[in-house]
Design a protein around this motif. Structure first.
Motif, PDB file in Angstrom:
ATOM      1  N   GLY A 106      -6.021  -0.434  -4.339  1.00 50.01           N
ATOM      2  CA  GLY A 106      -7.350  -0.578  -4.939  1.00 50.01           C
ATOM      3  C   GLY A 106      -7.274  -0.696  -6.450  1.00 50.01           C
ATOM      4  N   VAL A 109      -5.922  -4.155  -7.329  1.00 49.63           N
ATOM      5  CA  VAL A 109      -6.931  -5.198  -7.141  1.00 49.63           C
ATOM      6  C   VAL A 109      -7.793  -5.333  -8.392  1.00 49.63           C
ATOM      7  N   LEU A 117      -7.679  -9.595  -0.853  1.00 47.55           N
ATOM      8  CA  LEU A 117      -6.564  -8.776  -0.387  1.00 47.55           C
ATOM      9  C   LEU A 117      -6.267  -9.172   1.054  1.00 47.55           C
ATOM     10  N   ASN A 142     -11.731  -1.169  -1.249  1.00 45.55           N
ATOM     11  CA  ASN A 142     -11.463  -2.331  -2.102  1.00 45.55           C
ATOM     12  C   ASN A 142     -12.718  -3.152  -2.374  1.00 45.55           C
TER      13      ASN A 142
END
Length: 325
Positions: A106, A109, A117, A142
């Motif tokens: 996370g 990202v 993802l 996410n």
């Protein structure tokens, strides 16, 4: 068409890794995207370290730094996949992360500006479901779309199902609908796949209404509800200018999760695209009842999409020092 310029690929060990990298490579070529392959190394449990040291002493074998071995193996695998992607003309790099996967991925990202993802479902062969607890956690945490590929699935995508809310109650819901359908039509075009759109309707508190109102009144309310839902769905698809045949648009009565799963099964979908918009509770811990229920039943690959401005609170907690690595 929404473009993915930076894609994060969570590479784990297992027989499906090749399919995952192959799918990511195909998508990167379509979007002219940059791939970052990551593997997360978790610290060995202390009891295992102690037991390993004792066993090595007992057998009089040289000590083994198992953590270092895992790191070297993971780096070797990453290097292999990155080299293969370069051979395909795809910009790619590899990165080892240390810590808890859902936290580290996370964080990567967001800090890396990744727009998608991708990973393989983490269930094992004995599981009836294709999404394990680790997958559910990644989906919740996410902010970008998360594509989880069905283990032991097909390499090709023949049928896609896009689930939308025909009557979204907020502008966020409307924007999410557009994002879902945009991704679905783009992928259907690139994969030469059949696209179906599904939406559900139900009469609010129908059982209570039937207990207190005449049957004719309840029936009239039902007719009005389905008429409004049909109109909303028709207007949405028309405004999106999506080339979807009328017989590929499915408006069905019932609980949304059950309707979505039924349509996925009916058309043997290879990929389901749905939103994970939550209406109540703490966003980091809920995806919304419908999405959560669907993901616990569906048996195909899933591309889960959140609102574009979604930021998981757990990542904010980490930045505040309330969550350790």
């Amino acid at each position: 068409m929404e473009r993915f310029k930076k894609i994060l690929v969570y590479v784990e060990t297992g027989p499906d890794c090749e399919r995952l990298v192959e799918r990511a490579c195909r998508l990167a070529k379509l979007h002219d995207a940059e791939l970052t392959l990551v593997h997360v190394i978790e610290n060995l449990p202390q009891p295992l370290v102690v037991e390993l040291e004792a066993a090595m002493k007992l057998t009089r074998k040289p000590a083994v730094d198992l953590q270092r071995v895992f790191i070297e193996d993971a780096q070797r695998d990453l290097d292999k996949w990155v080299e293969a992607l370069h051979g395909e003309g795809v910009a790619a790099s590899g990165k080892l992360l240390r810590g808890r996967p859902y936290v580290e991925i996370g964080h990567e990202v967001i800090t890396g500006g990744h727009q998608l993802l991708m990973k393989v479902g983490s269930s094992n062969e004995e599981d009836q479901l294709f999404f394990g607890p680790a997958d559910m956690r990644l989906l919740r945490q996410n902010p970008c779309p998360v594509w989880i590929i069905r283990p032991r699935g097909k390499r090709t995508i023949s049928t896609i199902v896009a689930a939308i809310d025909a009557l979204p109650s907020t502008t966020t819901g409307s924007a999410l609908n557009k994002r879902i359908l945009g991704l679905a039509t783009s992928l259907a075009s690139s994969e030469a796949a059949e696209l179906h759109v599904v939406s559900a309707w139900s009469l609010y508190k129908e059982s209570r209404l039937r207990a207190r109102l005449p049957a004719s009144v309840v029936a009239q309310l039902g007719e009005v509800t389905i008429a409004n839902t049909k109109l909303g769905l028709s207007r949405f698809i028309g405004s999106a200018d999506a080339p979807i045949a009328d017989d590929h648009v499915h408006l069905r009565r019932g609980h949304a999760a059950r309707v979505i799963v039924d349509v996925v099964e009916e058309f043997a979908a290879d990929l389901l695209i749905l939103g994970t918009l939550t209406h109540t509770g703490i966003p980091a811990f809920q995806m919304g009842n419908t999405a959560d229920a669907v993901l616990r039943q569906v048996t195909c690959s899933v591309l889960a999409v959140k609102p574009s401005d979604y930021v998981p609170p757990l990542l904010r907690f980490r930045e505040m020092g309330l969550l350790d690595a």
